[in-house]
Scaffold this active site. Structure first.
Site, PDB file in Angstrom:
ATOM      1  N   GLU A 179      43.537  39.263  29.648  1.00  0.00           N
ATOM      2  CA  GLU A 179      42.649  38.082  30.489  1.00  0.00           C
ATOM      3  C   GLU A 179      42.268  37.060  29.402  1.00  0.00           C
ATOM      4  OE1 GLU A 179      40.485  39.749  34.269  1.00  0.00           O
ATOM      5  OE2 GLU A 179      39.982  41.095  32.523  1.00  0.00           O
ATOM      6  N   GLU A 195      43.651  48.037  34.822  1.00  0.00           N
ATOM      7  CA  GLU A 195      42.456  48.471  35.585  1.00  0.00           C
ATOM      8  C   GLU A 195      42.240  49.242  36.627  1.00  0.00           C
ATOM      9  OE1 GLU A 195      41.387  44.600  33.005  1.00  0.00           O
ATOM     10  OE2 GLU A 195      43.071  45.529  34.487  1.00  0.00           O
TER      11      GLU A 195
END
Length: 705
Positions: free
Chosen positions: A110, A130
């Site tokens: 990210e 995730e």
């Protein structure tokens, strides 16, 4: 002036007009609060320092940034949030380059996609895994990734949790350039300087056009939603990931980012997140055993395998895949030829699927040797016996191993139930004997029960754990008893299933309830897959010592007496027409069940799905508590890992003992006491369970001791 802690984990240094920002938070540059603050401060310096024309973010050590700091899991969030750090990077008026080596995972990716340009060396691995922890990428990943690579590719990366190699990342558009060397810093600086020379300004991922084809994007989202509806119907976060990507299509970027945060918080509060994170930590903690701390493993450079059947061949493939030479011994030439063929069959399958070349297969098989003479084991470091499950047969094998193996060789038995202390006592070197209970198919199943007999040396146990690591298995330390951890507990909850079946629940309703709970298969399906004859042999072996007062359901015996052993005979609890892998219900089995109910004088009653699972789980947890109290399992987490990796327990529930904590131990104990009114012998509450309830504690409290 001394560096502050934040400056130590994030260093800045001017290289010409490029501000080098180095994340240095060993071992994997995890995004702890200090790293987040350091990155925010570095961007502040870049904005305010006129000498800075561009920013280069790199990671020290072996990784770029491998994700969140797992030590912060469960703690209140500390500012700045990663979302805000990524916004700050993306909003920079000066071009920001991420130079990636090693892992750029989760929050690390990210950060990279918040930067304006990305270059990666060949060994880089990028991913947003995730989902494996019950979460979604919560710092803009669900918004920036689809804009960069399109909805279909972004959904694939996020829903699978897989790692994407650098070459694929370039093809997808996740990175802009593949480095020509492994010198991340030099390559990154050269790229940044090239961008400056070309007057390239910031290029923000939020403005990328990966979702420009709205029709294709909607089709990818609909396909992902349908697939997750089938594949992940019991899960929470995969569906929220699809929702977040849909928002990337339907909402302005900043609004969609807020929606992502809302969904992330929902995932964070989900019991599934707690279960998946418990599973994650437990897998790490399970290898922390006293023997591994007390002793170094012995040298392990070669493996011997006795037996070339399904299990022996699977063990041989596991060792070959780990790069170890393997010597297999069988009783005659025909058997060793079959053993070799069983090994080759695995690799031939990979070649046929294009996952291995014929040359690679030949190289692997060059490390395989077959023999009919135990003397072939003279120099191997470890021998794993995988012969018929009969203690006298196994003792005969160990007598030969004792005779031919070198001093210090580890002698392991792959038994599912038998007394390893008795096997060890039958030879002159009991200190070298250990149990290695592989699960079938041994080259695929990740669980390895390491069964520790009384007289084994600590370094042999340490060697077994070292082997598990080489084989990429998840090891669980188990004590010696009938069935060790997994099969001992399995025997009890399977009895509970049999009792419910005789009392009125059909085997098919029980299987359906267990599948709806999250298992891939129910207990009767598992029996058909494993082979009903295996359980039948165990029941016959134990019949002499069975408590005559204990309830014994004979339905499975009636089925086996007909020669119906499951998939291998095309009939068991289910019928398998034309060799089908998925069974169909069999009215004749239901007729056998009815006949057995009448013979036992039982009037059938109705069971709801909840009734079934309360009994099924209470039996599992109760026996699990006994296994922990007896030291067969070191901790409740060892039971959890055994069932997650060997028995298909739904990972999002964390394992049976974690599940019991979430339900509440008083409720489990109340259920057991209620069931005990019908059958006090079977439903005897585990003393440990009673003690924990009285003390107001749970199983998790024992994992910390």
């Amino acid at each position: 002036m001394a560096n502050t802690p934040d400056e130590q984990v994030v260093r800045t240094q001017l290289h010409g007009k490029v501000l080098l920002v180095t994340v240095d938070n060993p071992p994997v540059n995890a995004l702890g609060a200090a790293v987040r603050r350091g990155l925010a401060d570095a961007m502040e310096r870049a904005e305010t320092d006129a000498a800075v024309a561009a920013v280069l973010i790199v990671g020290a050590g072996k990784s770029f940034i491998a994700g969140a700091d797992i030590r912060e899991f469960g703690l209140p969030p500390q500012p700045p949030l990663l979302t805000d750090v990524c916004k700050r990077i993306e909003a920079s008026k000066k071009p920001v380059v991420a130079a990636i080596h090693g892992a750029a995972l989760g929050g690390g990716l990210e950060v990279a996609i918040a930067a304006h340009y990305r270059i990666a060396v060949a060994n880089a691995k990028l991913g947003l895994p995730e989902v494996l922890l019950g979460l979604l990428p919560g710092a803009g990943g669900t918004q920036r990734a689809p804009r960069l690579v399109g909805a279909a590719a972004a959904l694939d990366i996020m829903l699978s949790g897989r790692h994407v190699g650098a070459a694929e990342a370039l093809k997808l558009g996740l990175i802009d350039r593949l480095a020509q060397s492994d010198d991340t810093l030099a390559e990154g600086l050269a790229y940044a300087q090239e961008l400056l020379a070309a007057n390239a300004g910031p290029r923000r991922s939020r403005d990328a056009t990966g979702l420009a084809d709205v029709e294709a994007s909607r089709a990818a989202i609909a396909a992902a939603r349908a697939e997750q509806g089938k594949k992940a119907k019991n899960l929470f976060s995969p569906h929220r990931i699809v929702d977040a990507v849909e928002a990337a299509l339907d909402k302005p970027f900043d609004e969609a980012l807020k929606f992502e945060r809302t969904l992330f918080m929902q995932c964070l509060e989900s019991p599934q997140r707690a279960g998946l994170i418990h599973a994650f930590f437990s897998e790490r903690d399970v290898a922390k055993v006293p023997e591994a701390a007390a002793a170094e493993p012995r040298v392990l450079k070669s493996i011997g395998v006795v037996g070339g059947g399904t299990m022996g061949a699977g063990i041989a493939v596991s060792a070959l895949d780990a790069g170890l030479p393997v010597t297999m011994v069988e009783r005659d030439e025909a058997s060793i030829a079959r053993g070799r063929a069983n090994v080759e069959k695995v690799y031939d399958g990979l070649v046929a699927k294009g996952r291995m070349t014929a040359e690679a297969k030949a190289k692997v098989m060059a490390r395989f040797t077959g023999s009919t003479d135990y003397a072939a084991f003279a120099e191997v470091d470890m021998v794993i016996e995988a012969v018929f499950e009969d203690i006298e047969v196994k003792k005969a094998v160990f007598k030969e191993l004792d005779r031919v193996c070198k001093a210090g060789a580890v002698l392991a038995t792959n038994t599912s139930y038998l007394d390893i202390d008795a096997i060890a006592a039958s030879i002159a070197r009991p200190q070298d004997v250990i149990g290695l209970h592989f699960f079938s198919p041994a080259n695929i199943m990740k669980l390895l029960e390491i069964v520790v007999p009384a007289k084994v040396s600590a370094d042999v146990v340490a060697t077994a754990f070292a082997l598990a690591k080489k084989l990429k298995k998840v090891p669980v330390r188990a004590g010696v008893c009938d069935g060790f951890i997994g099969n001992r507990i399995l025997a009890v909850y399977r009895q509970a299933a049999d009792h419910m079946m005789e009392d009125g629940a059909s085997p098919y309703a029980i299987d359906a309830a267990v599948r709806n709970f999250g298992y891939p298969m129910g207990p009767f399906q598992v029996s058909d897959l494993a082979g009903g004859d295996i359980g039948w042999a165990t029941r016959k072996r134990k019949s002499a010592t069975r408590d005559p007062q204990a309830r014994y359901v004979q339905v499975a015996d009636r089925i086996c007496e007909r020669g119906w052993f499951g998939q291998k005979t095309s009939r068991g609890w289910y019928q398998y027409p034309q060799g089908a892998r998925t069974g169909v219900e069999d009215p004749e089995v239901l007729a056998i069940v009815d006949a057995e109910r009448q013979r036992a004088g039982i009037t059938p009653r109705a069971f709801t799905e909840e009734d079934i699972m309360r009994r099924y789980m209470a039996a599992m947890v109760n026996e699990g508590a006994k296994v922990v109290a007896e030291g067969i399992a070191l901790r409740p987490l060892d039971v959890d890992v055994t069932f997650l990796y060997g028995y298909g327990f739904p990972r999002f529930r964390g394992g049976p003992m974690h599940y019991a904590d979430t339900v509440g131990l008083p409720k489990i104990l109340d259920d057991i006491r209620a069931f005990a009114k019908e059958d006090p012998l079977f439903w005897q509450p585990a003393p440990l369970l009673v003690q924990l309830v009285e003390e107001g504690k749970n199983f998790a409290s024992l994992n910390k001791s």
